[in-house]
Design a protein around this motif. Structure first.
Motif, PDB file in Angstrom:
ATOM      1  N   ALA A 147      33.480 -75.590  10.961  1.00 50.41           N
ATOM      2  CA  ALA A 147      33.146 -74.178  11.190  1.00 50.41           C
ATOM      3  C   ALA A 147      31.712 -73.894  10.755  1.00 50.41           C
ATOM      4  N   LYS A 148      31.086 -72.985  11.448  1.00 52.87           N
ATOM      5  CA  LYS A 148      29.704 -72.621  11.131  1.00 52.87           C
ATOM      6  C   LYS A 148      29.650 -71.900   9.792  1.00 52.87           C
ATOM      7  N   PRO A 149      28.780 -72.339   8.859  1.00 50.21           N
ATOM      8  CA  PRO A 149      28.724 -71.704   7.532  1.00 50.21           C
ATOM      9  C   PRO A 149      28.272 -70.252   7.616  1.00 50.21           C
ATOM     10  N   ILE A 150      28.805 -69.449   6.714  1.00 52.58           N
ATOM     11  CA  ILE A 150      28.456 -68.028   6.670  1.00 52.58           C
ATOM     12  C   ILE A 150      27.183 -67.847   5.854  1.00 52.58           C
ATOM     13  N   LEU A 151      26.242 -67.126   6.402  1.00 49.57           N
ATOM     14  CA  LEU A 151      24.976 -66.852   5.701  1.00 49.57           C
ATOM     15  C   LEU A 151      25.138 -65.557   4.908  1.00 49.57           C
ATOM     16  N   TRP A 152      25.634 -65.680   3.704  1.00 45.96           N
ATOM     17  CA  TRP A 152      25.946 -64.495   2.898  1.00 45.96           C
ATOM     18  C   TRP A 152      24.701 -63.679   2.583  1.00 45.96           C
ATOM     19  N   LEU A 153      23.585 -64.329   2.333  1.00 47.53           N
ATOM     20  CA  LEU A 153      22.345 -63.625   2.012  1.00 47.53           C
ATOM     21  C   LEU A 153      21.391 -63.573   3.199  1.00 47.53           C
ATOM     22  N   GLY A 154      21.814 -64.145   4.324  1.00 49.66           N
ATOM     23  CA  GLY A 154      20.957 -64.164   5.505  1.00 49.66           C
ATOM     24  C   GLY A 154      21.512 -63.361   6.659  1.00 49.66           C
ATOM     25  N   ASN A 155      22.633 -62.704   6.423  1.00 50.32           N
ATOM     26  CA  ASN A 155      23.263 -61.885   7.452  1.00 50.32           C
ATOM     27  C   ASN A 155      23.033 -60.406   7.123  1.00 50.32           C
TER      28      ASN A 155
END
Length: 297
Positions: A147-155
């Motif tokens: 799964a594509k990693p979630i960009l917590w600080l980049g979203n």
């Protein structure tokens, strides 16, 4: 008469250093902020141009400022509600229920308050890391390794809520300990009487505990809301720098960027004036809304 004059002189001498420091480091800088907000100045030259209220006119047409203001309000509301609610719940559990290792839990909860904001920011930046972060590693168990990693600080939609979690984790222990100290001062006889009348724990919490510690809640609430304005700036500077695309910008970080990065010192001070007035108005509003008759026991 001489004794009274001597006592007055002694008090004046003792308070004079504090008064001088307050004037030098609080009153004069505040006056200078209001003064410089009326000038167009880069901050590093002697060329100052008086522009009156033009900085404020520009400010109220600045979409980036409005965005940073909205982010600040969102952080204040979410962090305050979550922190105060969890602090009260944990304090009630640890002070009223028979929990083994109460002192241990007090220490564990209080540790984040001892750490600096930079250290906490580094911890959560590592947790939010998209490739090797703990949070994405745990989620990959349920989402799958591919799964594509979630960009917590980049979203742009997630970054504010990621900051909320870090700020709550930093503050919750301090206020929990304060509320525990207040709750332990409530007479046990009140709870015993409530038990005899068939009142449950939740009913006792809302009708005995909260009213009797309301003065402390009111004070800490005002203090926390005002301090969260400064904390939000520190977390943003340490974790995101206002990115992505200004989605995590708050008004203090925007002020800092305008005054010291874009060489618009006068415009930055105009933002500072708005933040100053907003903080005082917010503190007055909180005091007015939370005002109630003091209960004694």
């Amino acid at each position: 008469m001489r004794q009274r004059k001597g006592r007055t002189a002694f008090i004046a001498i003792c308070t004079l250093p504090a008064v001088i420091l307050f004037i030098v480091f609080m009153i004069i800088p505040t006056i200078n902020v209001f003064k410089m907000s009326l000038y167009k100045w880069g901050g590093f030259s002697n060329n100052k141009t008086f522009v009156g209220l033009n900085n404020f006119k520009l400010l109220f047409t600045d979409e980036k400022f409005y965005r940073s203001f909205q982010n600040s309000i969102l952080l204040i509301v979410l962090v305050t509600i979550i922190t105060m609610t969890l602090s009260l719940i944990f304090a009630a559990i640890l002070s009223r229920e028979k929990v083994k290792g109460q002192n241990f839990f007090r220490i564990i909860f209080y540790i984040p308050n001892i750490l600096s904001v930079v250290v906490i920011s580094a911890i959560f930046s590592a947790i939010y890391d998209p490739s090797q972060g703990l949070l994405n590693s745990i989620l990959s168990i349920f989402r799958g390794a591919d799964a594509k990693p979630i960009l917590w600080l980049g979203n742009q939609q997630l970054v504010i809520y990621s900051l909320v979690i870090a700020m709550v984790w930093q503050a919750i222990g301090y206020y929990m300990v304060m509320y525990m100290a207040s709750m332990t001062s409530v007479p046990e006889s009140l709870y015993e009487s409530a038990n005899l009348e068939g009142s449950g724990r939740i009913h006792q919490f809302f009708h005995i505990t909260l009213p009797l510690i309301w003065t402390n809640i009111r004070t800490t609430l005002t203090f926390f809301i005002i301090s969260s304005i400064n904390l939000s700036f520190l977390f943003v500077k340490a974790m995101t720098g206002g990115k992505p695309d200004g989605a995590s910008e708050v008004f203090l970080s925007y002020m800092y960027g305008q005054a010291y990065t874009n060489s618009s010192y006068g415009y930055g001070m105009a933002i500072g004036v708005v933040v100053f007035l907003f903080s005082f108005s917010l503190a007055g509003l909180i005091n007015f809304v939370t005002k109630r008759e003091t209960l004694e026991f």
